[in-house]
Motif scaffolding. Sequence first.
Motif, PDB file in Angstrom:
ATOM      1  N   ALA A 166      23.443 -17.121 -36.612  1.00 18.39           N
ATOM      2  CA  ALA A 166      24.765 -17.156 -35.971  1.00 18.39           C
ATOM      3  C   ALA A 166      25.476 -18.462 -36.326  1.00 18.39           C
ATOM      4  N   LYS A 167      24.719 -19.538 -36.371  1.00 16.48           N
ATOM      5  CA  LYS A 167      25.296 -20.860 -36.656  1.00 16.48           C
ATOM      6  C   LYS A 167      25.805 -20.918 -38.106  1.00 16.48           C
ATOM      7  N   TRP A 169      26.725 -18.388 -39.952  1.00 15.05           N
ATOM      8  CA  TRP A 169      27.938 -17.555 -40.027  1.00 15.05           C
ATOM      9  C   TRP A 169      29.127 -18.345 -39.515  1.00 15.05           C
ATOM     10  N   ARG A 170      28.936 -18.998 -38.385  1.00 18.89           N
ATOM     11  CA  ARG A 170      30.033 -19.746 -37.761  1.00 18.89           C
ATOM     12  C   ARG A 170      30.580 -20.808 -38.724  1.00 18.89           C
ATOM     13  N   GLU A 171      29.645 -21.543 -39.349  1.00 16.26           N
ATOM     14  CA  GLU A 171      30.072 -22.585 -40.297  1.00 16.26           C
ATOM     15  C   GLU A 171      30.835 -21.965 -41.463  1.00 16.26           C
ATOM     16  N   GLU A 174      34.291 -20.773 -40.388  1.00 20.68           N
ATOM     17  CA  GLU A 174      35.139 -21.931 -40.142  1.00 20.68           C
ATOM     18  C   GLU A 174      35.700 -22.465 -41.463  1.00 20.68           C
ATOM     19  N   TYR A 192      30.275 -15.835 -30.964  1.00 21.03           N
ATOM     20  CA  TYR A 192      30.119 -17.278 -31.188  1.00 21.03           C
ATOM     21  C   TYR A 192      30.453 -17.626 -32.644  1.00 21.03           C
ATOM     22  N   ALA A 193      29.973 -16.787 -33.574  1.00 26.11           N
ATOM     23  CA  ALA A 193      30.273 -17.020 -34.992  1.00 26.11           C
ATOM     24  C   ALA A 193      31.750 -16.743 -35.282  1.00 26.11           C
ATOM     25  N   ALA A 196      34.954 -19.071 -34.642  1.00 26.29           N
ATOM     26  CA  ALA A 196      35.261 -20.192 -35.532  1.00 26.29           C
ATOM     27  C   ALA A 196      36.488 -19.888 -36.385  1.00 26.29           C
ATOM     28  N   SER A 197      36.848 -18.599 -36.484  1.00 23.91           N
ATOM     29  CA  SER A 197      38.006 -18.213 -37.279  1.00 23.91           C
ATOM     30  C   SER A 197      39.126 -17.758 -36.357  1.00 23.91           C
ATOM     31  N   THR A 200      40.479 -13.215 -36.623  1.00 23.25           N
ATOM     32  CA  THR A 200      39.450 -12.264 -36.195  1.00 23.25           C
ATOM     33  C   THR A 200      40.046 -11.098 -35.403  1.00 23.25           C
TER      34      THR A 200
END
Lengths: 445, 244
Positions: A166-167, A169-171, A174, A192-193, A196-197, A200
């Motif tokens: 998940a982290k 993906w989030r990075e 972003e 959560y991921a 960051a955008s 969405t």
Amino acid sequence: MTIIFEDLSKVKLSEKLRSFVAVGAASLTGLVIRKLKVGQGGTLPGRVLMALDPKSLTYLSRDVYSLVVSGTNGKTTTTAMISHILSNYRTYSNATGANMDFAIAFALSQRPTVSCEFSKAREIGVFEVDEAYLPTVAESIRSKVAVVLNLSRDQLDRNSEVRMVAKRWREFFEANKDIKIVANCDDPLVTYAALASKNTTYVAAGCSWNLDASSCPLCEAKICFDSTSWRCQSCDFERPEPTWNVSLEGDIYHEKQYQGRMNLSIPGKFNEGNALLALAGACALLNSIGEELDVKSSVVALSEFSGSGGRFATYCLDQFDGAMVRTYLAKNPAGWDALISTILASSKKCKVVMGLNANIADGTDTSWIWDVHFEELTDRFPEVVVVGDRRYDLAVRLAYADITPILQEGTQIEVLKGLELDEGTEVIYIGNYTAFFELQKELAN
Amino acid sequence: MTGSNLTLDVVLIYPDLLGTYGDSGNALILKKRAEFQGMKSTIISVDSDEKIPTGGDIYLLGGGEDGPQNYARDLLARDGGLMSAVDQGAVVFAVCAGFQIIGESYVDSKGDIQPGLGLLDAKTSRMPKKRAVGELVSKPLFDMGQQYLSGFENHGSGTELYGDTQPLGRVVAGVGNLDSGEYEGAVRGKIVCTYMHGPALARNPSLADFLLYSATGTHPLLHHSVDDLQRLLLSERLAKVVRS
């Protein structure tokens, strides 16, 4: 030397030649594999291709408008649904379920190299991608849209922890704000991921498994769930408002506008969620190329979708008495739990057979079966037939759920054909990855 | 076990943080095996926002992801319920991340040394070689009616025992506590720890009965059909490891 080709692409001659040789070698490998019937021909040819031309993904995907689908469960089905919705376009897809970078490269390598009558038509790529490969693949093929389904524990002996995925993906989201994200807002880890955008679209696709999202990925406090929503009890992390949703009766809404009624021919509440994500994904992809999806006809088209790769398919076991088996694939606790609900939702008389293997593709640790809520089945199915290399693990688990396991040896097809069935009883088979595909192979023969 | 010797309360600690590897199955196995012996048994599942009761008989801690490990340790230290229960003679069975946090110290996902709960003389640090993942077989060093213990290990840190903490078994196959050592698990008084998932008590019914005996003082009397299945599973797993 740089050459300008007919398609106006400027490519170094050496690159073009390299790609040509790599694609040729990969295609030949695929041909041999299919002739010898030793596989579906999606994995090894792709590996050959990537070994000979590591940049092939970027090179082969030029001019293709791509969408990627990722998540723990439902990738193959959702990808096939999107291809089905977009069947009027020239689409490329890794439909066999091989979903790492090399498999996608191989799917793209099957694009015709000579111009043909379609040459002016838009070319569309619809690819399912392994969760860990999503950032690399989406970047290499300059994906326009990423459809993200759900994240839960899966093959912990070799996969990264769910939250690490998940982290990552989030990075990635972003750093790549141009990619349109289509996200299941009922899954907190996916949300959560996706948060960051700013780009969405949220889809209320449902998520019955929330044991991996019980603590907040931002502040670690508890996440509270009710039947329709969730929120962190400490920080402001909460379920975003979806623009796509489906009512309990199956009415589909996009931005509060009625789009038709969900009428799938494959079972499972979770498949309605997959269908909703498929509609939102197809819609986003067409928007990104300045076109519009006819949502209402797509909803109708989805009612004819019959599954992919044997998932949810029914087969005749015996041509004389007409006994049928319906085959289900589930690889992890969330998948098994979803199928258990699906079986219980049907009132048909049925006999349940479960297959468990623990090959590398399945994950070699079977501990996760203790996270599956087999107890739900106990009242209706006091006996379950168990097959597969790890049938003893499954038998012990079922026995502790007060279900009597009937241990059976031999090939799965022999076991299925040997079952004594009352008239009108359907066989429900649930297998994990390699058990399921072993059976599919046996059924095909 | 309260007074009459007829009840067994199994306390499952923070399954929302320490329940990633199927270890919650251990609670079900203990409950059912207690019931086979005619006891009344209850699983008390305690989520991370709940208070740990101090009157339980067996406390279970499972494996978890690296992130929640520190959080679980903080909560356990603040709550104090587990330590009180241990003082009152409760049995503890801790697996993997649970094993690590009840020792003196462990290393977290960032590589920082973190204080543990100090219930064991055990220090956990990063193993120099790669993560230990695979079948783990050991010979128990305690009398428990099973020649070998079998499980699946999956850990990047290793645990060194000292003082009056004894290992649970001697490693026959796999890594165990340390890749330079020969032991698996830990026992100190009524605290039993292991790196075995599977879950551990599914493959090792004798270990389950060892914990039940420790908690209740009663030996299993009845033979149950599930024992046969568990023995089949254990021998299948052992045969597989011997062959490979």
